[in-house]
Motif scaffolding. Sequence first.
Motif, PDB file in Angstrom:
ATOM      1  N   VAL A  79       0.869  -1.172   0.000  1.00 45.21           N
ATOM      2  CA  VAL A  79       0.000   0.000   0.000  1.00 45.21           C
ATOM      3  C   VAL A  79       0.905   1.220   0.000  1.00 45.21           C
ATOM      4  CG1 VAL A  79      -1.688   1.315   1.329  1.00 45.21           C
ATOM      5  CG2 VAL A  79      -1.868  -1.169   1.213  1.00 45.21           C
ATOM      6  N   ARG A  80       0.721   2.111  -0.992  1.00 46.91           N
ATOM      7  CA  ARG A  80       1.515   3.336  -1.090  1.00 46.91           C
ATOM      8  C   ARG A  80       0.579   4.533  -1.184  1.00 46.91           C
ATOM      9  NH1 ARG A  80       4.394  -0.290  -4.289  1.00 46.91           N
ATOM     10  NH2 ARG A  80       6.548  -0.537  -3.643  1.00 46.91           N
ATOM     11  N   GLY A  81       1.064   5.655  -0.706  1.00 47.53           N
ATOM     12  CA  GLY A  81       0.280   6.879  -0.829  1.00 47.53           C
ATOM     13  C   GLY A  81      -0.005   7.494   0.516  1.00 47.53           C
ATOM     14  N   ASP A  82      -1.202   8.051   0.635  1.00 51.16           N
ATOM     15  CA  ASP A  82      -1.567   8.759   1.855  1.00 51.16           C
ATOM     16  C   ASP A  82      -2.876   8.215   2.420  1.00 51.16           C
ATOM     17  OD1 ASP A  82      -3.193   9.736  -0.147  1.00 51.16           O
ATOM     18  OD2 ASP A  82      -2.605  11.815   0.119  1.00 51.16           O
ATOM     19  N   PRO A  83      -2.838   6.995   2.963  1.00 51.43           N
ATOM     20  CA  PRO A  83      -4.065   6.350   3.412  1.00 51.43           C
ATOM     21  C   PRO A  83      -4.564   6.766   4.788  1.00 51.43           C
ATOM     22  CG  PRO A  83      -2.220   4.905   3.822  1.00 51.43           C
ATOM     23  CD  PRO A  83      -1.675   6.131   3.127  1.00 51.43           C
ATOM     24  N   LEU A  84      -3.835   7.633   5.487  1.00 56.82           N
ATOM     25  CA  LEU A  84      -4.184   7.914   6.874  1.00 56.82           C
ATOM     26  C   LEU A  84      -4.290   9.415   7.123  1.00 56.82           C
ATOM     27  CD1 LEU A  84      -4.587   6.661   9.730  1.00 56.82           C
ATOM     28  CD2 LEU A  84      -2.122   6.946  10.059  1.00 56.82           C
ATOM     29  N   ARG A  85      -5.407   9.837   7.698  1.00 53.92           N
ATOM     30  CA  ARG A  85      -5.602  11.223   8.135  1.00 53.92           C
ATOM     31  C   ARG A  85      -5.751  11.189   9.652  1.00 53.92           C
ATOM     32  NH1 ARG A  85      -8.510  15.860   5.403  1.00 53.92           N
ATOM     33  NH2 ARG A  85      -8.815  17.360   7.082  1.00 53.92           N
ATOM     34  N   ILE A  86      -4.918  11.975  10.348  1.00 56.57           N
ATOM     35  CA  ILE A  86      -4.912  11.960  11.807  1.00 56.57           C
ATOM     36  C   ILE A  86      -5.034  13.370  12.360  1.00 56.57           C
ATOM     37  CG2 ILE A  86      -3.568   9.830  12.036  1.00 56.57           C
ATOM     38  CD1 ILE A  86      -1.068  11.575  12.389  1.00 56.57           C
ATOM     39  N   PRO A  87      -5.582  13.513  13.585  1.00 55.26           N
ATOM     40  CA  PRO A  87      -5.576  14.833  14.212  1.00 55.26           C
ATOM     41  C   PRO A  87      -4.143  15.215  14.570  1.00 55.26           C
ATOM     42  CG  PRO A  87      -6.572  13.184  15.673  1.00 55.26           C
ATOM     43  CD  PRO A  87      -6.233  12.502  14.386  1.00 55.26           C
ATOM     44  N   MET A  88      -3.780  16.450  14.274  1.00 56.85           N
ATOM     45  CA  MET A  88      -2.411  16.896  14.563  1.00 56.85           C
ATOM     46  C   MET A  88      -2.407  18.404  14.777  1.00 56.85           C
ATOM     47  SD  MET A  88       0.974  15.779  12.579  1.00 56.85           S
ATOM     48  CE  MET A  88       2.556  16.484  12.972  1.00 56.85           C
ATOM     49  N   PRO A  89      -2.663  18.834  16.020  1.00 56.35           N
ATOM     50  CA  PRO A  89      -2.686  20.260  16.323  1.00 56.35           C
ATOM     51  C   PRO A  89      -1.332  20.914  16.043  1.00 56.35           C
ATOM     52  CG  PRO A  89      -3.572  18.962  18.139  1.00 56.35           C
ATOM     53  CD  PRO A  89      -2.961  18.005  17.177  1.00 56.35           C
ATOM     54  N   VAL A 141      -3.229  19.685   7.119  1.00 50.81           N
ATOM     55  CA  VAL A 141      -4.489  20.203   6.589  1.00 50.81           C
ATOM     56  C   VAL A 141      -5.273  20.708   7.793  1.00 50.81           C
ATOM     57  CG1 VAL A 141      -6.580  19.668   5.303  1.00 50.81           C
ATOM     58  CG2 VAL A 141      -4.452  18.486   4.733  1.00 50.81           C
ATOM     59  N   GLY A 142      -5.128  21.980   8.105  1.00 52.04           N
ATOM     60  CA  GLY A 142      -5.760  22.532   9.300  1.00 52.04           C
ATOM     61  C   GLY A 142      -5.180  21.888  10.551  1.00 52.04           C
ATOM     62  N   ALA A 143      -6.062  21.366  11.415  1.00 52.07           N
ATOM     63  CA  ALA A 143      -5.620  20.714  12.656  1.00 52.07           C
ATOM     64  C   ALA A 143      -5.431  19.215  12.459  1.00 52.07           C
ATOM     65  CB  ALA A 143      -6.627  20.973  13.763  1.00 52.07           C
ATOM     66  N   ALA A 144      -5.289  18.783  11.203  1.00 51.70           N
ATOM     67  CA  ALA A 144      -5.084  17.365  10.893  1.00 51.70           C
ATOM     68  C   ALA A 144      -3.839  17.226  10.018  1.00 51.70           C
ATOM     69  CB  ALA A 144      -6.300  16.788  10.181  1.00 51.70           C
ATOM     70  N   ALA A 145      -3.464  15.987   9.766  1.00 51.12           N
ATOM     71  CA  ALA A 145      -2.339  15.709   8.880  1.00 51.12           C
ATOM     72  C   ALA A 145      -2.656  14.470   8.055  1.00 51.12           C
ATOM     73  CB  ALA A 145      -1.061  15.498   9.678  1.00 51.12           C
ATOM     74  N   ILE A 146      -2.223  14.491   6.806  1.00 50.53           N
ATOM     75  CA  ILE A 146      -2.312  13.336   5.928  1.00 50.53           C
ATOM     76  C   ILE A 146      -0.932  12.683   5.969  1.00 50.53           C
ATOM     77  CG2 ILE A 146      -2.786  12.517   3.604  1.00 50.53           C
ATOM     78  CD1 ILE A 146      -5.144  13.995   4.874  1.00 50.53           C
ATOM     79  N   VAL A 147      -0.878  11.408   6.342  1.00 49.05           N
ATOM     80  CA  VAL A 147       0.393  10.694   6.456  1.00 49.05           C
ATOM     81  C   VAL A 147       0.661   9.956   5.152  1.00 49.05           C
ATOM     82  CG1 VAL A 147       1.684   8.946   7.729  1.00 49.05           C
ATOM     83  CG2 VAL A 147       0.054  10.412   8.933  1.00 49.05           C
ATOM     84  N   ASP A 148       1.830  10.186   4.587  1.00 48.89           N
ATOM     85  CA  ASP A 148       2.229   9.563   3.330  1.00 48.89           C
ATOM     86  C   ASP A 148       3.276   8.488   3.622  1.00 48.89           C
ATOM     87  OD1 ASP A 148       2.385   9.286   0.492  1.00 48.89           O
ATOM     88  OD2 ASP A 148       4.279  10.378   0.547  1.00 48.89           O
ATOM     89  N   GLY A 149       3.162   7.355   2.962  1.00 50.57           N
ATOM     90  CA  GLY A 149       4.152   6.302   3.153  1.00 50.57           C
ATOM     91  C   GLY A 149       3.751   5.021   2.465  1.00 50.57           C
ATOM     92  N   GLU A 150       4.327   3.930   2.917  1.00 50.97           N
ATOM     93  CA  GLU A 150       3.985   2.628   2.356  1.00 50.97           C
ATOM     94  C   GLU A 150       4.068   1.551   3.419  1.00 50.97           C
ATOM     95  OE1 GLU A 150       7.834   0.607   0.350  1.00 50.97           O
ATOM     96  OE2 GLU A 150       7.022   2.289  -0.767  1.00 50.97           O
ATOM     97  N   ILE A 151       3.235   0.536   3.232  1.00 49.29           N
ATOM     98  CA  ILE A 151       3.228  -0.635   4.115  1.00 49.29           C
ATOM     99  C   ILE A 151       3.232  -1.853   3.211  1.00 49.29           C
ATOM    100  CG2 ILE A 151       2.009  -1.877   5.939  1.00 49.29           C
ATOM    101  CD1 ILE A 151       0.691   0.769   6.694  1.00 49.29           C
ATOM    102  N   GLY A 152       4.193  -2.734   3.420  1.00 47.28           N
ATOM    103  CA  GLY A 152       4.330  -3.921   2.594  1.00 47.28           C
ATOM    104  C   GLY A 152       3.194  -4.913   2.766  1.00 47.28           C
TER     105      GLY A 152
END
Length: 81
Positions: free
Chosen positions: A27-37, A56-67
């Motif tokens: 899985v590659r890309g940005d599958p996770l959006r998390i709160p991040m003040p 993105v505002g008070a959140a963050a989109i996490v980019d990466g990969e998981i095998g």
Amino acid sequence: MPGLYANRFTGGGEMVCALYNATPTTVRGDPLRIPMPPKSQAGDAWRGVAANVRRVGAAAIVDGEIGPYDVGYVAVRWGTR
């Protein structure tokens, strides 16, 4: 994303997201959006490096990969500085 599972644990000014890729492909890309003040820091807790995030505002989109059939962990320390 089908086949990608996540759990979130919070406490003590920190949050950890545990991810599991239950598919036979990476899985590659940005599958996770998390709160991040503001002033918070995110890290790839599995590899011990900073996480690649896009705020993105008070959140963050996490980019990466998981095998295939692999796990990943993102840790966030809430900003206090």
